[in-house]
Design a protein around this motif. Structure first.
Motif, PDB file in Angstrom:
ATOM      1  N   UNK A  25      37.273 -18.001 -10.813  1.00 48.32           N
ATOM      2  CA  UNK A  25      36.120 -18.627 -11.459  1.00 48.32           C
ATOM      3  C   UNK A  25      34.891 -18.416 -10.566  1.00 48.32           C
ATOM      4  N   UNK A  26      33.843 -17.845 -11.130  1.00 49.17           N
ATOM      5  CA  UNK A  26      32.597 -17.654 -10.380  1.00 49.17           C
ATOM      6  C   UNK A  26      31.914 -19.006 -10.191  1.00 49.17           C
ATOM      7  N   UNK A  27      31.444 -19.237  -8.966  1.00 49.17           N
ATOM      8  CA  UNK A  27      30.766 -20.480  -8.616  1.00 49.17           C
ATOM      9  C   UNK A  27      29.465 -20.123  -7.910  1.00 49.17           C
ATOM     10  N   UNK A  28      28.358 -20.705  -8.366  1.00 49.69           N
ATOM     11  CA  UNK A  28      27.099 -20.480  -7.667  1.00 49.69           C
ATOM     12  C   UNK A  28      26.574 -21.805  -7.130  1.00 49.69           C
ATOM     13  N   UNK A  29      25.845 -21.711  -6.024  1.00 43.97           N
ATOM     14  CA  UNK A  29      25.355 -22.883  -5.297  1.00 43.97           C
ATOM     15  C   UNK A  29      23.830 -22.838  -5.242  1.00 43.97           C
ATOM     16  N   UNK A  30      23.213 -23.958  -5.610  1.00 44.85           N
ATOM     17  CA  UNK A  30      21.757 -24.106  -5.517  1.00 44.85           C
ATOM     18  C   UNK A  30      21.458 -25.404  -4.790  1.00 44.85           C
ATOM     19  N   UNK A  31      20.269 -25.476  -4.192  1.00 46.27           N
ATOM     20  CA  UNK A  31      19.881 -26.673  -3.453  1.00 46.27           C
ATOM     21  C   UNK A  31      18.397 -26.937  -3.650  1.00 46.27           C
ATOM     22  N   UNK A  69      27.436 -24.504 -10.030  1.00 47.96           N
ATOM     23  CA  UNK A  69      27.589 -23.987 -11.391  1.00 47.96           C
ATOM     24  C   UNK A  69      28.882 -23.196 -11.469  1.00 47.96           C
ATOM     25  N   UNK A  70      29.777 -23.624 -12.346  1.00 47.52           N
ATOM     26  CA  UNK A  70      31.073 -22.988 -12.532  1.00 47.52           C
ATOM     27  C   UNK A  70      31.057 -22.211 -13.848  1.00 47.52           C
ATOM     28  N   UNK A  71      31.335 -20.930 -13.805  1.00 50.92           N
ATOM     29  CA  UNK A  71      31.368 -20.085 -15.002  1.00 50.92           C
ATOM     30  C   UNK A  71      32.796 -20.119 -15.571  1.00 50.92           C
ATOM     31  N   UNK A  72      33.060 -21.059 -16.455  1.00 49.58           N
ATOM     32  CA  UNK A  72      34.422 -21.315 -16.921  1.00 49.58           C
ATOM     33  C   UNK A  72      34.844 -20.471 -18.126  1.00 49.58           C
ATOM     34  N   UNK A  73      33.884 -19.984 -18.891  1.00 49.13           N
ATOM     35  CA  UNK A  73      34.229 -19.266 -20.125  1.00 49.13           C
ATOM     36  C   UNK A  73      35.069 -18.017 -19.855  1.00 49.13           C
ATOM     37  N   UNK A  74      34.672 -17.206 -18.895  1.00 47.12           N
ATOM     38  CA  UNK A  74      35.422 -15.981 -18.589  1.00 47.12           C
ATOM     39  C   UNK A  74      36.839 -16.303 -18.134  1.00 47.12           C
TER      40      UNK A  74
END
Length: 129
Positions: A25-31, A69-74
Motif C-alpha cells: 500500500x502506497x503511503x505519503x506523508x505531509x506536514x 495518505x494511504x492509497x487503498x484502492x490499488x
C-alpha cells in the motif's frame, strides 16, 4: 527518530478482512507547522510484507500536524483480482474507500505510531506505541 525539537511518525496496516498485514500500500506523508499553514509533502513509502513503512521521511522542526495518505484502492483491486482469477468479477472496485487520509497533531520529542485497521468497507485508526 524524534529529537527534542521534532516528532517522529510510523505506521502499519492490518487488513482485518483476512487478519494479515496489508503489503504494497502506497503511503505519503505531509506536514504543516500550525493550524491553517500550508501542507508540505515530505515523501512516501509503501508497506512491506509486515504491513509496515520503515522509511517514512523525518518531520521538519516546527511540525504540529501530520497527514498520512494511504492509497487503498490499488491494494483492494489487486486482492480482488487475485481472488477472482477464475471467477466472474463481482464489483468494479475492491474498495469502498479508495484512499484513507489520517490527520493528527504531534508535539516535539514524541514518537507517534498510527496503525490503520483496514477492510474493504471500513477502517479504524488509533495512536499505538
Amino acid at each position: 527518530m524524534s529529537t527534542e525539537t521534532t516528532a517522529s511518525v510510523s505506521t502499519h496496516i492490518l487488513d482485518t478482512s483476512v487478519g494479515r498485514p496489508a503489503e504494497g500500500v502506497a503511503v505519503s506523508l505531509s506536514a504543516r507547522g500550525g493550524q491553517g499553514a500550508p501542507w508540505t509533502a515530505l515523501g512516501g513509502s509503501a508497506t512491506d510484507a509486515d504491513g509496515r513503512c520503515k522509511d517514512l521521511p523525518a518531520l521538519p522542526e516546527g511540525t504540529t500536524h501530520v497527514r498520512l495518505d494511504f492509497e487503498t484502492e490499488a491494494y483492494f483491486d489487486k486482492k480482488q483480482a487475485e481472488a477472482q482469477q477464475d471467477a466472474p468479477r463481482v464489483r468494479d472496485s475492491g474498495a469502498f474507500f479508495p484512499e484513507v487520509a489520517i490527520t493528527f497533531a504531534v508535539v516535539p520529542g514524541e514518537h507517534f505510531h498510527v496503525p490503520l485497521l483496514l477492510n474493504p468497507f471500513g477502517y479504524s485508526v488509533y495512536r499505538g506505541s
